[in-house]
Design a protein around this motif. Structure first.
Motif, PDB file in Angstrom:
ATOM      1  N   GLU A   1     -31.561  92.340  24.178  1.00 41.85           N
ATOM      2  CA  GLU A   1     -30.850  93.512  23.654  1.00 41.85           C
ATOM      3  C   GLU A   1     -31.278  93.831  22.224  1.00 41.85           C
ATOM      4  O   GLU A   1     -31.328  94.994  21.836  1.00 41.85           O
ATOM      5  CB  GLU A   1     -29.342  93.299  23.739  1.00 41.85           C
ATOM      6  N   LYS A   2     -31.615  92.811  21.446  1.00 43.52           N
ATOM      7  CA  LYS A   2     -32.051  93.034  20.061  1.00 43.52           C
ATOM      8  C   LYS A   2     -33.342  93.844  19.993  1.00 43.52           C
ATOM      9  O   LYS A   2     -33.590  94.526  19.003  1.00 43.52           O
ATOM     10  CB  LYS A   2     -32.231  91.705  19.332  1.00 43.52           C
ATOM     11  N   VAL A   3     -34.176  93.753  21.033  1.00 40.54           N
ATOM     12  CA  VAL A   3     -35.405  94.559  21.062  1.00 40.54           C
ATOM     13  C   VAL A   3     -35.224  95.801  21.937  1.00 40.54           C
ATOM     14  O   VAL A   3     -36.189  96.478  22.274  1.00 40.54           O
ATOM     15  CB  VAL A   3     -36.653  93.740  21.483  1.00 40.54           C
ATOM     16  N   GLY A   4     -33.969  96.080  22.307  1.00 38.42           N
ATOM     17  CA  GLY A   4     -33.655  97.314  23.014  1.00 38.42           C
ATOM     18  C   GLY A   4     -33.683  97.241  24.524  1.00 38.42           C
ATOM     19  O   GLY A   4     -33.460  98.244  25.194  1.00 38.42           O
TER      20      GLY A   4
ATOM     21  N   ASN B   1     -41.794  91.599  21.141  1.00 42.93           N
ATOM     22  CA  ASN B   1     -40.637  91.432  20.260  1.00 42.93           C
ATOM     23  C   ASN B   1     -41.010  91.852  18.840  1.00 42.93           C
ATOM     24  O   ASN B   1     -42.108  92.372  18.601  1.00 42.93           O
ATOM     25  CB  ASN B   1     -40.099  90.000  20.325  1.00 42.93           C
ATOM     26  N   GLU B   2     -40.106  91.604  17.902  1.00 45.14           N
ATOM     27  CA  GLU B   2     -40.333  92.029  16.520  1.00 45.14           C
ATOM     28  C   GLU B   2     -41.519  91.317  15.881  1.00 45.14           C
ATOM     29  O   GLU B   2     -42.107  91.826  14.930  1.00 45.14           O
ATOM     30  CB  GLU B   2     -39.062  91.840  15.677  1.00 45.14           C
TER      31      GLU B   2
ATOM     32  N   TYR C   1     -38.389 103.926  17.894  1.00 48.58           N
ATOM     33  CA  TYR C   1     -38.097 102.604  18.436  1.00 48.58           C
ATOM     34  C   TYR C   1     -38.144 101.546  17.329  1.00 48.58           C
ATOM     35  O   TYR C   1     -37.235 100.719  17.204  1.00 48.58           O
ATOM     36  CB  TYR C   1     -39.079 102.240  19.562  1.00 48.58           C
TER      37      TYR C   1
ATOM     38  N   GLN D   1     -35.105 101.922  15.040  1.00 43.24           N
ATOM     39  CA  GLN D   1     -33.834 101.577  15.677  1.00 43.24           C
ATOM     40  C   GLN D   1     -33.708 100.091  15.993  1.00 43.24           C
ATOM     41  O   GLN D   1     -32.627  99.522  15.860  1.00 43.24           O
ATOM     42  CB  GLN D   1     -33.652 102.389  16.953  1.00 43.24           C
ATOM     43  N   PHE D   2     -34.799  99.455  16.402  1.00 45.71           N
ATOM     44  CA  PHE D   2     -34.688  98.074  16.865  1.00 45.71           C
ATOM     45  C   PHE D   2     -35.405  97.057  15.983  1.00 45.71           C
ATOM     46  O   PHE D   2     -34.806  96.068  15.577  1.00 45.71           O
ATOM     47  CB  PHE D   2     -35.188  97.957  18.312  1.00 45.71           C
TER      48      PHE D   2
ATOM     49  N   GLN E   1     -33.607  94.714  13.061  1.00 45.31           N
ATOM     50  CA  GLN E   1     -33.606  93.270  13.264  1.00 45.31           C
ATOM     51  C   GLN E   1     -34.151  92.552  12.030  1.00 45.31           C
ATOM     52  O   GLN E   1     -33.627  91.522  11.621  1.00 45.31           O
ATOM     53  CB  GLN E   1     -34.436  92.927  14.496  1.00 45.31           C
TER      54      GLN E   1
END
Length: 178
Positions: free
Chosen positions: A29-32, A102-103, A166, A169-170, A174
């Motif tokens: 969910e943290k990466v959308g 991921n981030e 994106y 937002q994510f 984070q």
């Protein structure tokens, strides 16, 4: 559903490539990425109404259904890309993998099986492959007319407005929480 970091070892893309490092639904969910499990289509219908998905179709990805183009298509689906729309898949039968970045730009592998539903946000880098059974049947849901336009990751694609949204937002959110 099972999610974990991709091991990045050589080998067939359809193998598990499980690093042994699990990823939770909260981390997805943290990466959308949103995950749901629906044992029947009524749950999908409710979600579709809530999120404004007006159209749907079904696709079967298998050598039997696709014939000679199967291997080419599976390799094409595995090219890293993004979409300018959400990607929504409800697995009706079979299994497959969605890999998302991921981030830290690492691959997270998400194995989906029958009754799993995943929503990938617009702008996320991802790829898809069947598992080693070479079969998946999925319902695709769309907010507007069905379209599936992949934009393969290339230099400069990070400037795409959907990618920028994106990231803001994510990924930036984070990083600010860390």
């Amino acid at each position: 559903m099972k999610a974990y970091f991709y091991d990045n070892l050589p080998g067939d893309q359809r193998l598990p490539h499980d690093s042994g490092k699990e990823v939770t639904v909260a981390e997805l969910e943290k990466v959308g990425v949103l995950y749901f499990r629906f044992p029947d289509v009524e749950g999908v219908n409710t979600l579709a109404a809530e999120r404004g998905y007006k159209n749907r179709d079904e696709i079967i990805v298998s050598p039997e259904k696709m014939g000679a183009i199967y291997e080419t298509k599976v390799r094409q689906f595995f090219d890293e890309h993004l979409h300018e729309d959400e990607e929504i898949r409800y697995i009706r039968d079979g299994a497959g993998y969605f890999d998302v970045r991921n981030e830290g730009d690492e691959w997270i592998r998400i194995k989906l099986v029958k009754d799993d539903l995943i929503i990938l946000p617009a702008g996320i880098y991802h790829r898809f492959t069947t598992d080693d059974t070479n079969y998946i049947q999925a319902m695709r849901l769309f907010k507007e007319e069905p379209k599936w336009t992949p934009l393969n990751r290339t230099e400069g694609l990070d400037e795409n407005p959907y990618r920028q949204e994106y990231v803001t937002q994510f990924l930036k959110a984070q990083a600010e929480q860390a």
